[in-house]
Design a protein around this motif. Structure first.
Motif, PDB file in Angstrom:
ATOM      1  N   GLY A 196      37.257  38.141   4.910  1.00 46.64           N
ATOM      2  CA  GLY A 196      38.415  37.315   5.235  1.00 46.64           C
ATOM      3  C   GLY A 196      38.840  37.448   6.688  1.00 46.64           C
ATOM      4  N   ALA A 197      38.770  38.660   7.231  1.00 45.75           N
ATOM      5  CA  ALA A 197      39.214  38.883   8.616  1.00 45.75           C
ATOM      6  C   ALA A 197      38.354  38.071   9.578  1.00 45.75           C
ATOM      7  CB  ALA A 197      39.144  40.369   8.952  1.00 45.75           C
ATOM      8  N   VAL A 198      37.052  38.036   9.317  1.00 50.79           N
ATOM      9  CA  VAL A 198      36.141  37.288  10.194  1.00 50.79           C
ATOM     10  C   VAL A 198      36.361  35.792  10.037  1.00 50.79           C
ATOM     11  CG1 VAL A 198      33.713  36.690  10.536  1.00 50.79           C
ATOM     12  CG2 VAL A 198      34.412  39.085  10.465  1.00 50.79           C
ATOM     13  N   ARG A 199      36.459  35.326   8.803  1.00 51.00           N
ATOM     14  CA  ARG A 199      36.669  33.887   8.609  1.00 51.00           C
ATOM     15  C   ARG A 199      37.929  33.427   9.363  1.00 51.00           C
ATOM     16  NH1 ARG A 199      36.987  29.798   3.373  1.00 51.00           N
ATOM     17  NH2 ARG A 199      37.757  28.105   4.679  1.00 51.00           N
ATOM     18  N   GLY A 200      38.927  34.310   9.396  1.00 48.87           N
ATOM     19  CA  GLY A 200      40.199  33.974  10.050  1.00 48.87           C
ATOM     20  C   GLY A 200      40.102  33.773  11.554  1.00 48.87           C
ATOM     21  N   VAL A 201      39.040  34.309  12.180  1.00 46.09           N
ATOM     22  CA  VAL A 201      38.970  34.228  13.647  1.00 46.09           C
ATOM     23  C   VAL A 201      37.864  33.305  14.172  1.00 46.09           C
ATOM     24  CG1 VAL A 201      39.979  36.538  13.927  1.00 46.09           C
ATOM     25  CG2 VAL A 201      37.488  36.286  13.902  1.00 46.09           C
ATOM     26  N   LEU A 202      37.000  32.821  13.293  1.00 46.12           N
ATOM     27  CA  LEU A 202      35.837  32.064  13.777  1.00 46.12           C
ATOM     28  C   LEU A 202      36.217  30.740  14.456  1.00 46.12           C
ATOM     29  CD1 LEU A 202      33.181  32.627  10.952  1.00 46.12           C
ATOM     30  CD2 LEU A 202      33.247  33.637  13.240  1.00 46.12           C
ATOM     31  N   GLY A 203      37.212  30.050  13.926  1.00 44.12           N
ATOM     32  CA  GLY A 203      37.605  28.758  14.503  1.00 44.12           C
ATOM     33  C   GLY A 203      37.987  28.881  15.974  1.00 44.12           C
ATOM     34  N   PRO A 204      38.968  29.731  16.303  1.00 41.38           N
ATOM     35  CA  PRO A 204      39.346  29.894  17.716  1.00 41.38           C
ATOM     36  C   PRO A 204      38.217  30.427  18.600  1.00 41.38           C
ATOM     37  CG  PRO A 204      41.157  30.566  16.323  1.00 41.38           C
ATOM     38  CD  PRO A 204      40.002  30.305  15.409  1.00 41.38           C
ATOM     39  N   ILE A 205      37.318  31.264  18.050  1.00 38.90           N
ATOM     40  CA  ILE A 205      36.169  31.718  18.855  1.00 38.90           C
ATOM     41  C   ILE A 205      35.294  30.517  19.199  1.00 38.90           C
ATOM     42  CG2 ILE A 205      33.993  33.033  18.795  1.00 38.90           C
ATOM     43  CD1 ILE A 205      35.419  35.141  17.100  1.00 38.90           C
ATOM     44  N   LEU A 206      35.026  29.671  18.205  1.00 37.74           N
ATOM     45  CA  LEU A 206      34.154  28.505  18.441  1.00 37.74           C
ATOM     46  C   LEU A 206      34.798  27.486  19.370  1.00 37.74           C
ATOM     47  CD1 LEU A 206      32.613  28.218  14.883  1.00 37.74           C
ATOM     48  CD2 LEU A 206      31.350  28.572  17.023  1.00 37.74           C
ATOM     49  N   GLU A 207      36.131  27.405  19.351  1.00 36.37           N
ATOM     50  CA  GLU A 207      36.825  26.499  20.289  1.00 36.37           C
ATOM     51  C   GLU A 207      36.523  26.862  21.738  1.00 36.37           C
ATOM     52  OE1 GLU A 207      41.076  26.301  19.547  1.00 36.37           O
ATOM     53  OE2 GLU A 207      40.629  25.843  17.442  1.00 36.37           O
ATOM     54  N   GLN A 208      36.167  28.122  21.964  1.00 38.74           N
ATOM     55  CA  GLN A 208      35.848  28.571  23.325  1.00 38.74           C
ATOM     56  C   GLN A 208      34.431  28.188  23.755  1.00 38.74           C
ATOM     57  OE1 GLN A 208      37.900  30.085  25.631  1.00 38.74           O
ATOM     58  NE2 GLN A 208      39.432  29.468  24.116  1.00 38.74           N
ATOM     59  N   GLN A 209      33.691  27.562  22.845  1.00 38.54           N
ATOM     60  CA  GLN A 209      32.337  27.076  23.125  1.00 38.54           C
ATOM     61  C   GLN A 209      31.368  28.161  23.602  1.00 38.54           C
ATOM     62  OE1 GLN A 209      33.472  23.811  25.793  1.00 38.54           O
ATOM     63  NE2 GLN A 209      33.086  22.432  24.074  1.00 38.54           N
ATOM     64  N   PRO A 210      31.146  29.175  22.747  1.00 32.48           N
ATOM     65  CA  PRO A 210      30.087  30.133  23.092  1.00 32.48           C
ATOM     66  C   PRO A 210      28.737  29.428  23.081  1.00 32.48           C
ATOM     67  CG  PRO A 210      30.852  30.466  20.825  1.00 32.48           C
ATOM     68  CD  PRO A 210      31.751  29.426  21.431  1.00 32.48           C
ATOM     69  N   LYS A 211      27.735  30.059  23.715  1.00 32.68           N
ATOM     70  CA  LYS A 211      26.395  29.452  23.731  1.00 32.68           C
ATOM     71  C   LYS A 211      25.813  29.450  22.308  1.00 32.68           C
ATOM     72  CE  LYS A 211      23.229  30.159  27.138  1.00 32.68           C
ATOM     73  NZ  LYS A 211      22.468  31.112  27.952  1.00 32.68           N
ATOM     74  N   THR A 212      25.879  30.627  21.669  1.00 33.84           N
ATOM     75  CA  THR A 212      25.455  30.734  20.262  1.00 33.84           C
ATOM     76  C   THR A 212      26.405  31.692  19.555  1.00 33.84           C
ATOM     77  OG1 THR A 212      24.008  32.558  20.850  1.00 33.84           O
ATOM     78  CG2 THR A 212      22.969  30.400  20.670  1.00 33.84           C
ATOM     79  N   LEU A 213      26.474  31.570  18.241  1.00 32.48           N
ATOM     80  CA  LEU A 213      27.289  32.505  17.456  1.00 32.48           C
ATOM     81  C   LEU A 213      26.460  32.972  16.272  1.00 32.48           C
ATOM     82  CD1 LEU A 213      30.090  33.832  16.909  1.00 32.48           C
ATOM     83  CD2 LEU A 213      30.608  31.872  15.503  1.00 32.48           C
ATOM     84  N   VAL A 214      26.262  34.287  16.187  1.00 36.34           N
ATOM     85  CA  VAL A 214      25.550  34.873  15.054  1.00 36.34           C
ATOM     86  C   VAL A 214      26.554  35.697  14.250  1.00 36.34           C
ATOM     87  CG1 VAL A 214      23.733  36.492  14.352  1.00 36.34           C
ATOM     88  CG2 VAL A 214      23.334  34.925  16.262  1.00 36.34           C
ATOM     89  N   ILE A 215      26.534  35.506  12.936  1.00 44.63           N
ATOM     90  CA  ILE A 215      27.376  36.301  12.031  1.00 44.63           C
ATOM     91  C   ILE A 215      26.440  37.212  11.250  1.00 44.63           C
ATOM     92  CG2 ILE A 215      29.001  36.231  10.099  1.00 44.63           C
ATOM     93  CD1 ILE A 215      29.467  33.211  10.902  1.00 44.63           C
ATOM     94  N   ALA A 216      26.571  38.530  11.415  1.00 45.77           N
ATOM     95  CA  ALA A 216      25.713  39.466  10.693  1.00 45.77           C
ATOM     96  C   ALA A 216      26.545  40.235   9.686  1.00 45.77           C
ATOM     97  CB  ALA A 216      25.053  40.436  11.672  1.00 45.77           C
ATOM     98  N   ASN A 217      26.039  40.355   8.476  1.00 46.34           N
ATOM     99  CA  ASN A 217      26.804  41.034   7.426  1.00 46.34           C
ATOM    100  C   ASN A 217      25.888  41.823   6.507  1.00 46.34           C
ATOM    101  OD1 ASN A 217      29.370  41.518   6.224  1.00 46.34           O
ATOM    102  ND2 ASN A 217      28.760  40.226   4.494  1.00 46.34           N
ATOM    103  N   ARG A 218      26.475  42.894   5.919  1.00 39.73           N
ATOM    104  CA  ARG A 218      25.748  43.721   4.948  1.00 39.73           C
ATOM    105  C   ARG A 218      25.243  42.855   3.791  1.00 39.73           C
ATOM    106  NH1 ARG A 218      29.451  48.509   2.814  1.00 39.73           N
ATOM    107  NH2 ARG A 218      30.529  46.711   1.942  1.00 39.73           N
ATOM    108  N   THR A 219      26.143  42.002   3.286  1.00 42.70           N
ATOM    109  CA  THR A 219      25.746  41.073   2.219  1.00 42.70           C
ATOM    110  C   THR A 219      25.345  39.751   2.879  1.00 42.70           C
ATOM    111  OG1 THR A 219      27.413  42.132   0.836  1.00 42.70           O
ATOM    112  CG2 THR A 219      26.494  40.057   0.023  1.00 42.70           C
ATOM    113  N   LEU A 220      24.050  39.507   2.911  1.00 40.35           N
ATOM    114  CA  LEU A 220      23.512  38.358   3.649  1.00 40.35           C
ATOM    115  C   LEU A 220      24.145  37.034   3.214  1.00 40.35           C
ATOM    116  CD1 LEU A 220      21.378  36.965   5.482  1.00 40.35           C
ATOM    117  CD2 LEU A 220      19.794  37.094   3.552  1.00 40.35           C
ATOM    118  N   ALA A 221      24.277  36.837   1.908  1.00 43.34           N
ATOM    119  CA  ALA A 221      24.723  35.535   1.394  1.00 43.34           C
ATOM    120  C   ALA A 221      26.076  35.133   1.995  1.00 43.34           C
ATOM    121  CB  ALA A 221      24.817  35.585  -0.124  1.00 43.34           C
ATOM    122  N   LYS A 222      26.963  36.126   2.212  1.00 43.03           N
ATOM    123  CA  LYS A 222      28.290  35.794   2.747  1.00 43.03           C
ATOM    124  C   LYS A 222      28.203  35.328   4.202  1.00 43.03           C
ATOM    125  CE  LYS A 222      31.625  38.821   1.534  1.00 43.03           C
ATOM    126  NZ  LYS A 222      32.115  40.195   1.168  1.00 43.03           N
ATOM    127  N   ALA A 223      27.280  35.928   4.957  1.00 43.92           N
ATOM    128  CA  ALA A 223      27.097  35.523   6.365  1.00 43.92           C
ATOM    129  C   ALA A 223      26.548  34.110   6.432  1.00 43.92           C
ATOM    130  CB  ALA A 223      26.164  36.500   7.075  1.00 43.92           C
TER     131      ALA A 223
END
Ligand code: ATR
Length: 274
Positions: free
Chosen positions: A131-158
């Protein structure tokens, strides 16, 4: 009349929000009171409704009630819709409960404004897919990074989160083992691992030259993730205390229409930690 605000969570005794908002109110001359309220695990909605029924103007919502706060809200901001959770509730003049999520803005404002960092055009890695990560992804993407990778212990959630946030920036979900051989300019830790004093299993050479790291958690001493980042040669590795104060400032602005200065409050809270 003094307007009432509060933060609701379980547990709540550790919350710094009353100190932060009291400092904002003093600094800006706003006549408010702000308290920490413990809600029973199965009683958030009832207690929040009682708070607003009794004339409360706004609530911050913390663990584990951010999803329930989303469900309780009559209306949602665009950011809350994206985040799927709400950390700020406000009673509007039309007696509608508005749900907002200021966590992502808090993170971005801290990196950009307080630390002088950059997200635009950077290769960004986010660790965790809760939940903490989902809460911040929108504003991070608004900054237009070149790429965004989400890595997680449970692959399916990433993978699921990456699909949800697909847009102009390429977003990829993977497990920690798939990070081997990749390099990033900014690594943000949004796992709960730091809370347990643990580190996600990260490969060597993950950080590009001059890479930054950021831990969304904070503590008196360096978190294990910040320690790891320094050992790996990160140019900077701040913890999430600034994010905490910045997300509070966004809530305060929504409620009061006044933007407090955050730097002195970050310093005040930091000095009280040690
Ligand atoms: P939060 O609201 O803090 O995001 P959450 O939704 O329970 O809480 O998510 C916790 C996140 O931290 C998840 O990404 C979790 O990984 P899993 O999805 O595999 O459970 C991650 N996490 C917790 N402890 C961890 C650890 N010791 N190492 C790596 N990741 C961890």
């Amino acid at each position: 009349m003094t307007d009432r605000y509060a933060v609701m969570g379980n547990p709540i005794a550790h919350s710094k929000s009353p100190q932060i908002h009291s400092a904002f109110a003093k600094q800006t001359g706003q006549d408010i009171c702000y308290e920490a309220l413990l809600a029973p695990i199965d009683g958030f909605s009832v207690q929040a409704q009682q708070f607003f029924g009794g004339g409360g103007k706004g609530l911050n919502v913390t663990v584990p009630f951010k999803l329930q706060a989303w469900q309780l809200a009559d209306q949602h901001t665009e950011r809350a819709l994206q985040a799927g959770s709400v950390n700020t509730l406000m009673m509007t003049d039309q007696s509608q409960l508005l749900g907002e999520n200021t966590d992502g803005l808090g993170l971005v404002n801290d990196i950009l404004n307080n630390h002088g960092g950059q997200i635009e055009d950077k290769r960004v890695l986010v660790l965790g897919a809760g939940g903490a990560v989902r809460g911040v992804l929108g504003p991070i993407l608004e900054q237009q990074p070149k790429t965004l990778v989400i890595a997680n212990r449970t692959l399916a959630k990433a993978v699921q989160l990456a699909e949800l946030f697909q847009g102009p920036t390429m977003v990829e979900g993977c497990g920690f083992d798939a990070l081997d051989g990749q390099q990033f300019d900014l690594v943000i830790n949004g796992t709960a691992a730091s809370l347990q004093g643990e580190l996600p299993p990260l490969p060597q050479h993950l950080l590009a030259a001059n890479a930054w790291c950021y831990d969304m958690m904070y503590s008196v001493a360096d978190t294990v993730f910040c320690q790891w980042a320094k050992e790996q040669g990160a140019a900077k590795a701040p913890d999430g205390l600034g994010m905490l104060v910045e997300q509070a400032a966004e809530s305060f602005y929504l409620w009061r229409g006044v933007r407090p200065k955050t730097q002195p409050v970050i310093e005040q809270i930091r000095s009280q930690l040690s």
